[in-house]
Design a protein around this motif. Structure first.
Motif, PDB file in Angstrom:
ATOM      1  N   ALA A 187      93.323  17.528 109.894  1.00  0.00           N
ATOM      2  CA  ALA A 187      93.521  16.717 108.544  1.00  0.00           C
ATOM      3  C   ALA A 187      92.861  15.407 108.428  1.00  0.00           C
ATOM      4  O   ALA A 187      92.129  15.369 107.315  1.00  0.00           O
ATOM      5  CB  ALA A 187      95.166  16.434 108.405  1.00  0.00           C
ATOM      6  N   HIS A 188      92.772  14.775 109.705  1.00  0.00           N
ATOM      7  CA  HIS A 188      92.082  13.543 109.605  1.00  0.00           C
ATOM      8  C   HIS A 188      90.740  13.633 109.477  1.00  0.00           C
ATOM      9  O   HIS A 188      89.636  13.062 108.947  1.00  0.00           O
ATOM     10  CB  HIS A 188      92.438  12.733 110.798  1.00  0.00           C
ATOM     11  CG  HIS A 188      91.635  11.191 110.834  1.00  0.00           C
ATOM     12  ND1 HIS A 188      90.699  11.080 111.792  1.00  0.00           N
ATOM     13  CD2 HIS A 188      92.071  10.259 110.546  1.00  0.00           C
ATOM     14  CE1 HIS A 188      90.257  10.061 111.532  1.00  0.00           C
ATOM     15  NE2 HIS A 188      91.013   9.391 110.785  1.00  0.00           N
ATOM     16  N   GLU A 189      90.154  14.706 110.230  1.00  0.00           N
ATOM     17  CA  GLU A 189      88.708  15.063 110.271  1.00  0.00           C
ATOM     18  C   GLU A 189      88.136  15.125 108.914  1.00  0.00           C
ATOM     19  O   GLU A 189      86.992  14.748 108.361  1.00  0.00           O
ATOM     20  CB  GLU A 189      88.571  16.145 111.409  1.00  0.00           C
ATOM     21  CG  GLU A 189      88.692  16.047 112.991  1.00  0.00           C
ATOM     22  CD  GLU A 189      87.483  14.855 113.271  1.00  0.00           C
ATOM     23  OE1 GLU A 189      86.305  15.536 113.498  1.00  0.00           O
ATOM     24  OE2 GLU A 189      87.714  13.717 113.416  1.00  0.00           O
ATOM     25  N   ILE A 190      89.024  16.172 108.219  1.00  0.00           N
ATOM     26  CA  ILE A 190      88.627  16.468 106.827  1.00  0.00           C
ATOM     27  C   ILE A 190      88.381  15.366 105.844  1.00  0.00           C
ATOM     28  O   ILE A 190      87.486  15.209 105.007  1.00  0.00           O
ATOM     29  CB  ILE A 190      89.384  17.589 106.276  1.00  0.00           C
ATOM     30  CG1 ILE A 190      89.106  18.865 107.043  1.00  0.00           C
ATOM     31  CG2 ILE A 190      89.191  17.941 104.825  1.00  0.00           C
ATOM     32  CD1 ILE A 190      90.295  20.070 106.773  1.00  0.00           C
ATOM     33  N   LEU A 191      89.404  14.405 105.831  1.00  0.00           N
ATOM     34  CA  LEU A 191      89.338  13.286 105.268  1.00  0.00           C
ATOM     35  C   LEU A 191      88.245  12.331 105.470  1.00  0.00           C
ATOM     36  O   LEU A 191      87.532  11.582 104.649  1.00  0.00           O
ATOM     37  CB  LEU A 191      90.701  12.442 105.385  1.00  0.00           C
ATOM     38  CG  LEU A 191      92.020  13.131 104.678  1.00  0.00           C
ATOM     39  CD1 LEU A 191      93.192  12.305 104.837  1.00  0.00           C
ATOM     40  CD2 LEU A 191      91.855  13.519 103.015  1.00  0.00           C
ATOM     41  N   LYS A 192      87.991  12.055 106.897  1.00  0.00           N
ATOM     42  CA  LYS A 192      86.771  11.367 107.381  1.00  0.00           C
ATOM     43  C   LYS A 192      85.576  11.765 106.996  1.00  0.00           C
ATOM     44  O   LYS A 192      84.509  11.206 106.318  1.00  0.00           O
ATOM     45  CB  LYS A 192      86.981  11.120 108.704  1.00  0.00           C
ATOM     46  CG  LYS A 192      86.099  10.260 109.362  1.00  0.00           C
ATOM     47  CD  LYS A 192      86.263  10.004 110.857  1.00  0.00           C
ATOM     48  CE  LYS A 192      85.706  11.233 111.515  1.00  0.00           C
ATOM     49  NZ  LYS A 192      86.120  10.822 113.175  1.00  0.00           N
ATOM     50  N   SER A 193      85.342  13.125 107.006  1.00  0.00           N
ATOM     51  CA  SER A 193      84.045  13.788 106.753  1.00  0.00           C
ATOM     52  C   SER A 193      83.664  14.012 105.297  1.00  0.00           C
ATOM     53  O   SER A 193      82.604  14.156 104.712  1.00  0.00           O
ATOM     54  CB  SER A 193      83.744  14.940 107.463  1.00  0.00           C
ATOM     55  OG  SER A 193      84.713  15.931 106.918  1.00  0.00           O
ATOM     56  N   LYS A 194      84.818  14.129 104.484  1.00  0.00           N
ATOM     57  CA  LYS A 194      84.761  14.304 103.083  1.00  0.00           C
ATOM     58  C   LYS A 194      85.461  13.266 102.465  1.00  0.00           C
ATOM     59  O   LYS A 194      86.710  13.653 101.873  1.00  0.00           O
ATOM     60  CB  LYS A 194      85.267  15.693 102.549  1.00  0.00           C
ATOM     61  CG  LYS A 194      84.124  16.989 103.232  1.00  0.00           C
ATOM     62  CD  LYS A 194      83.079  16.813 102.623  1.00  0.00           C
ATOM     63  CE  LYS A 194      81.955  17.926 103.171  1.00  0.00           C
ATOM     64  NZ  LYS A 194      80.831  18.035 102.309  1.00  0.00           N
ATOM     65  N   PRO A 195      85.274  11.990 102.088  1.00  0.00           N
ATOM     66  CA  PRO A 195      85.680  11.016 101.317  1.00  0.00           C
ATOM     67  C   PRO A 195      86.059  11.275  99.975  1.00  0.00           C
ATOM     68  O   PRO A 195      87.277  11.011  99.459  1.00  0.00           O
ATOM     69  CB  PRO A 195      84.649   9.909 101.398  1.00  0.00           C
ATOM     70  CG  PRO A 195      83.892  10.147 102.359  1.00  0.00           C
ATOM     71  CD  PRO A 195      83.749  11.783 102.730  1.00  0.00           C
TER      72      PRO A 195
END
Length: 601
Positions: A187-195
């Motif tokens: 979940a964190h990776e997705i938010l980080k890679s796709k602001p």
């Protein structure tokens, strides 16, 4: 606009509810925190400007989610635009399910492995490492923003554990599965890679509440902050908790200081507090105040503040006589002090102390009921679909349970819809009527549930093999439950499989509670009896921050009590084999506290 009756809340609670800016709220034990959160949620729901917006409330446990949502519903507020649940559920619902295509690991589909299957895989992987005394319980991991970390405190096992967990992750990836810690990580990776995703979510969520923030992990702070900071303070938050109750340090939970929170969020927080304790007597409050590690005022304000509390500390009883001592304390509180059995709690630092104690007390006091851990006769994997159905199956139709069972029915229908079952013609009420119409006579708990589940499938025209997820959950539920029942039978509970024992799981608190200190967090009782308060348990012998954490455990333990508190550091209990035969002394804070305990009851 949501309006409450005059004098239904105090000035500090009202200030927290009406504050328009984002708030960091420090709430002492018994301060009416849940009532404040309930009113705040209702207030924010009434202020929503669009039917596309949601109030988000993130709680530490599913039990807390259920309690808060039920209280909001009882206020007569429409909860259609309220989402409440744990951080894992939030990440699944709002990030992983809608946006998993943006993750290389998850883009081809994924499912969450249940705890039973996860334990089975890890236990098998640990088999070759028996000589190193490595077991499933050593395999804990903690997700952080930059990877996964071992929680095992014995560094000598780390090299082997890295190999085991490396194999574990390969198996999960091959099966397109993720576990609980991976939910947070991806979940964190997705938010980080796709602001842009955080930008979408912040517009949906004008208000996010975070309960029990002192138990929040670093990665969880980062997940929420990525959503809130995009809106530059226009999305508001209420972050609430009590740093003195931060007892999940070993699991990565900690109260992030206000300055760090503000830096992470990108905006300021207004500091407020709830310092009036309506729960405990002045004597109890004065006692647990000693164990504070965070300087917050606590004022006795309840109707029972002048109660003549009994506070005792026993260091003379031996572990062999512990059951008799516990029995005598229970009988004294019921027969002499007039305490209801439902308002007595027996607690200890670890689960290992509890299960055998519960069984022995049942034998010693056969006229009383006990509600203890390890006594649930079936799988309590809360994310298992059939566990959710079991809540409806094992509770009786009654006006008191109606709202709760209706909510459970709605969750079940949502899960069926997600699994591909056509439930367009079913409402929550209609589903509940179907469940209530089933008449099953069988007295064996697992047979009863299997019959109930099969009849539901028949009524809804569900052919399980056509729905792999539902079938997988079905098989897992019964495999886990059968294993659990056999273990309990082997441990001396021959009748644990009876349907009445199944029904007890979802009843309101019935009988004397037996739980760990961690398990009692958020609870309150007239009388609390704590045992195994020994150096090596409080703090744990491997705890790197033991001095502070043991104070927090004692603070949580003592602050659960309204009227009476009994502490026991029994002699000759061997915390570890190499301490035999003398046992361990009481935890140091109890020895150092120059408190005048009651000599005799």
């Amino acid at each position: 606009m949501f309006i409450w009756e005059k004098d239904s809340i105090n000035k500090e609670q009202e200030d927290a509810i009406l504050e328009n800016n984002s708030v960091l709220l420090i709430a002492c034990p018994g301060s009416g925190k849940t009532r404040t959160l309930t009113f705040k949620i209702a207030y924010e729901l009434s202020r929503l400007e669009s039917d596309k917006q949601f109030v988000i409330a993130i709680t530490y446990t599913n039990r807390a989610s259920d309690e808060i949502k039920e209280r909001v519903e009882l206020l007569g507020v429409d909860t259609t635009q309220l989402w409440i649940g744990t951080i894992h559920a939030f990440c699944m619902e709002w990030i992983l399910k809608p946006y998993h295509l943006y993750s290389e690991r998850l883009k081809n589909g994924f499912k969450v492995i249940n705890s039973f299957d996860s334990e089975k895989i890890l236990a098998e992987l640990c088999e070759p490492y028996k000589k190193e005394k490595i077991t499933y319980y050593d395999c804990g991991i903690l997700a952080k923003t930059n990877g996964f970390y071992l929680t095992c405190l014995d560094s000598r096992k780390h090299n082997s554990l890295k190999k085991i967990l490396g194999e574990y992750f390969k198996i999960l990836e091959k099966n397109r599965q993720i576990d609980f810690e991976q939910i947070l990580f991806y979940a964190h990776e997705i938010l980080k890679s796709k602001p842009v995703i955080a930008n979408i979510l912040c517009k949906l969520f004008p208000f996010i509440l975070i309960d029990e923030y002192q138990d929040t992990k670093e990665i969880q702070y980062h997940i929420i902050s990525k959503i809130l900071c995009v809106n530059k303070g226009n999305s508001k938050t209420l972050i609430v908790g009590d740093p003195n109750q931060s007892i999940y340090d070993s699991l990565g939970g900690y109260p992030m200081p206000k300055e760090e929170l503000e830096k992470l969020l990108g905006f300021e927080l207004t500091s407020l507090s709830l310092d009036k304790n309506y729960r405990s007597s002045s004597a109890i409050i004065d006692y647990f105040d000693y164990y504070k590690t965070f300087d917050t005022p606590i004022v006795a304000f309840g109707s029972g503040k002048d109660y003549p509390s009994l506070i005792t500390f026993n260091t003379s009883v031996s572990v062999d006589n512990l059951i008799e001592e516990l029995a005598q304390l229970i009988l004294y509180n019921i027969e002499k002090a007039g305490i209801s059995p439902n308002e007595i709690c027996i607690t200890a630092p670890q689960w290992v102390h509890i299960a055998s104690i519960t069984r022995k007390l049942i034998i010693r006091l056969p006229d009383f009921s006990f509600d203890g851990p390890g006594m649930a006769p079936f799988s309590r994997d809360i994310d298992n679909f059939w566990f959710k159905v079991s809540r409806v199956a094992l509770t009786e139709p009654s006006p008191f349970m109606y709202i709760r069972r209706l909510r459970w029915s709605k969750e079940i229908l949502n899960e069926l819809d997600s699994a591909g079952v056509d439930v367009s013609e079913l409402s929550s009420k209609k589903f509940l009527r179907i469940c209530n119409s089933l008449v099953i006579i069988d007295t064996d708990g697992l047979t009863y549930l299997k019959t109930f589940f099969n009849e539901i499938c028949e009524k809804l025209r569900i052919v399980l093999p056509n729905y792999p997820l539902l079938e997988e959950h079905f098989n897992s539920f019964f495999a886990s439950s059968e294993s659990r029942i056999q273990r309990l039978i082997d441990e001396g509970n021959p009748y644990i499989g009876d349907i009445e024992n199944f029904r007890k799981v979802f009843r309101q608190r019935d009988g004397i509670t037996v739980s760990t200190i961690h398990g009692t967090k958020g609870e309150e009782y007239d009388t609390v009896i704590g045992f195994a308060l020994l150096d090596g348990y409080v703090p744990h012998f491997n705890d790197n921050n033991g001095a502070e954490n043991s104070k927090k455990l004692l603070y949580v333990l003592a602050s659960r009590a309204r009227k009476n508190l009994h502490l026991i550091s029994e002699k000759y209990r061997n915390v570890h084999w190499y301490h035999a035969p003398e046992g361990k002394p009481p935890t140091s804070h109890l020895i150092e506290y120059n408190f005048k305990y009651l000599d005799k009851l």
